[in-house]
Design a protein around this motif. Structure first.
Motif, mmCIF file in Angstrom:
data_model
loop_
_atom_site.group_PDB
_atom_site.id
_atom_site.type_symbol
_atom_site.label_atom_id
_atom_site.label_comp_id
_atom_site.label_asym_id
_atom_site.label_seq_id
_atom_site.Cartn_x
_atom_site.Cartn_y
_atom_site.Cartn_z
ATOM 1 N N PRO A 23 -0.792 -7.623 5.908
ATOM 2 C CA PRO A 23 0.409 -6.939 5.393
ATOM 3 C C PRO A 23 0.094 -5.872 4.333
ATOM 4 N N ILE A 24 -0.939 -6.101 3.534
ATOM 5 C CA ILE A 24 -1.325 -5.103 2.518
ATOM 6 C C ILE A 24 -1.932 -3.883 3.209
ATOM 7 N N PHE A 25 -2.789 -4.121 4.207
ATOM 8 C CA PHE A 25 -3.361 -2.997 4.960
ATOM 9 C C PHE A 25 -2.248 -2.161 5.592
ATOM 10 N N GLU A 26 -1.265 -2.839 6.178
ATOM 11 C CA GLU A 26 -0.157 -2.125 6.819
ATOM 12 C C GLU A 26 0.677 -1.356 5.804
ATOM 13 N N GLU A 27 0.926 -1.968 4.648
ATOM 14 C CA GLU A 27 1.703 -1.306 3.593
ATOM 15 C C GLU A 27 1.063 0.020 3.173
ATOM 16 N N TYR A 28 -0.272 0.044 3.136
ATOM 17 C CA TYR A 28 -0.988 1.241 2.696
ATOM 18 C C TYR A 28 -1.540 2.059 3.862
ATOM 19 N N ASP A 29 -1.186 1.677 5.079
ATOM 20 C CA ASP A 29 -1.579 2.410 6.282
ATOM 21 C C ASP A 29 -3.100 2.551 6.401
ATOM 22 N N LEU A 30 -3.800 1.425 6.203
ATOM 23 C CA LEU A 30 -5.256 1.388 6.353
ATOM 24 C C LEU A 30 -5.637 0.209 7.233
ATOM 25 N N PHE A 31 -6.767 0.338 7.894
ATOM 26 C CA PHE A 31 -7.377 -0.783 8.595
ATOM 27 C C PHE A 31 -8.398 -1.416 7.659
ATOM 28 N N SER A 32 -8.789 -2.644 7.944
ATOM 29 C CA SER A 32 -9.724 -3.346 7.063
ATOM 30 C C SER A 32 -11.041 -2.589 6.916
ATOM 31 N N ALA A 33 -11.548 -1.997 7.990
ATOM 32 C CA ALA A 33 -12.808 -1.244 7.918
ATOM 33 C C ALA A 33 -12.662 -0.025 7.003
ATOM 34 N N GLN A 34 -11.510 0.629 7.059
ATOM 35 C CA GLN A 34 -11.270 1.780 6.190
ATOM 36 C C GLN A 34 -11.203 1.334 4.731
ATOM 37 N N TRP A 35 -10.561 0.196 4.484
ATOM 38 C CA TRP A 35 -10.486 -0.351 3.125
ATOM 39 C C TRP A 35 -11.887 -0.665 2.600
ATOM 40 N N LEU A 36 -12.721 -1.262 3.430
ATOM 41 C CA LEU A 36 -14.066 -1.628 2.982
ATOM 42 C C LEU A 36 -14.894 -0.394 2.607
ATOM 43 N N VAL A 37 -14.733 0.684 3.352
ATOM 44 C CA VAL A 37 -15.453 1.919 3.029
ATOM 45 C C VAL A 37 -14.863 2.553 1.767
ATOM 46 N N LEU A 38 -13.539 2.578 1.660
ATOM 47 C CA LEU A 38 -12.897 3.102 0.458
ATOM 48 C C LEU A 38 -13.353 2.318 -0.775
ATOM 49 N N LYS A 39 -13.368 1.019 -0.652
ATOM 50 C CA LYS A 39 -13.802 0.145 -1.749
ATOM 51 C C LYS A 39 -15.275 0.395 -2.088
ATOM 52 N N ASP A 40 -16.102 0.559 -1.068
ATOM 53 C CA ASP A 40 -17.517 0.841 -1.286
ATOM 54 C C ASP A 40 -17.702 2.135 -2.082
#
Length: 144
Positions: A23-40
Motif C-alpha cells: 500500500p505504501i508503494f502504491e501510495e507513492y507510485d513506486l515498485f519495490s525495486a524502484q524504492w530499493l534503488v531510490l533508498k540506495d
C-alpha cells in the motif's frame, strides 16, 4: 546446525514483507525495486549506476531502466562525472522528500513488528550481524 531452516526463514520473509508494504508503494507510485534503488541512492549519494548495480546485486540494464523511471518522476539529479560515460546520481529535492516520507512509514511499521514479536535490541543486533555475514559470503561467491 540447522542452516537449511536459517536460509528458508530468510527467503520466506521476502513475499510477506513486500506485500505488507505494497500500500505504501502504491501510495507513492513506486515498485519495490524502484524504492530499493531510490533508498540506495539516498544512503550512498553521490553514487553511480555501476555502484548501485554492485551494491544491489542487479544487472546494469535493469538498474538503468529503474533509474530512467526515477528520473522521469523527477526524483534524481544527474551530473557529469570525470569520465564522459560516468554520471553522478543524487536525489532531487522531491526525491529526498519522498525518501523521507516513505522511510518514516517503513520505520514505524518495522519497529511495531519487532516490538510485537518481542525481539530485543540485542536480538536485532545479533540478527543484523548474522545477515551481514551471510550477505558478504554470498557476494564473495558471486565474484569468484
Amino acid at each position: 546446525m540447522n542452516t537449511k531452516k536459517l536460509f528458508d526463514s530468510l527467503t520466506g520473509m521476502y513475499r510477506p514483507y513486500v506485500k505488507l508494504f505494497q500500500p505504501i508503494f502504491e501510495e507513492y507510485d513506486l515498485f519495490s525495486a524502484q524504492w530499493l534503488v531510490l533508498k540506495d541512492i539516498a544512503l550512498n549519494e553521490p553514487t553511480t549506476l555501476v555502484q548501485i548495480s554492485k551494491r544491489r546485486a542487479i544487472e546494469k540494464p535493469t538498474t538503468r531502466k529503474i533509474l530512467k523511471v526515477l528520473l522521469d518522476k523527477s526524483l534524481l539529479t544527474i551530473k557529469q562525472g570525470n569520465d564522459k560515460r560516468e554520471r553522478i546520481l543524487t536525489l532531487s529535492k522531491s526525491g529526498t522528500q519522498l525518501y523521507e516520507d516513505m522511510s518514516k512509514q517503513f520505520d514505524r511499521i518495522q519497529e511495531d513488528i519487532v516490538k510485537r514479536a518481542g525481539i530485543t535490541s540485542k536480538d536485532v543486533d545479533t540478527t543484523i550481524n548474522t545477515v551481514l555475514a551471510l550477505h558478504e559470503q554470498l557476494s564473495n561467491s558471486e565474484e569468484e
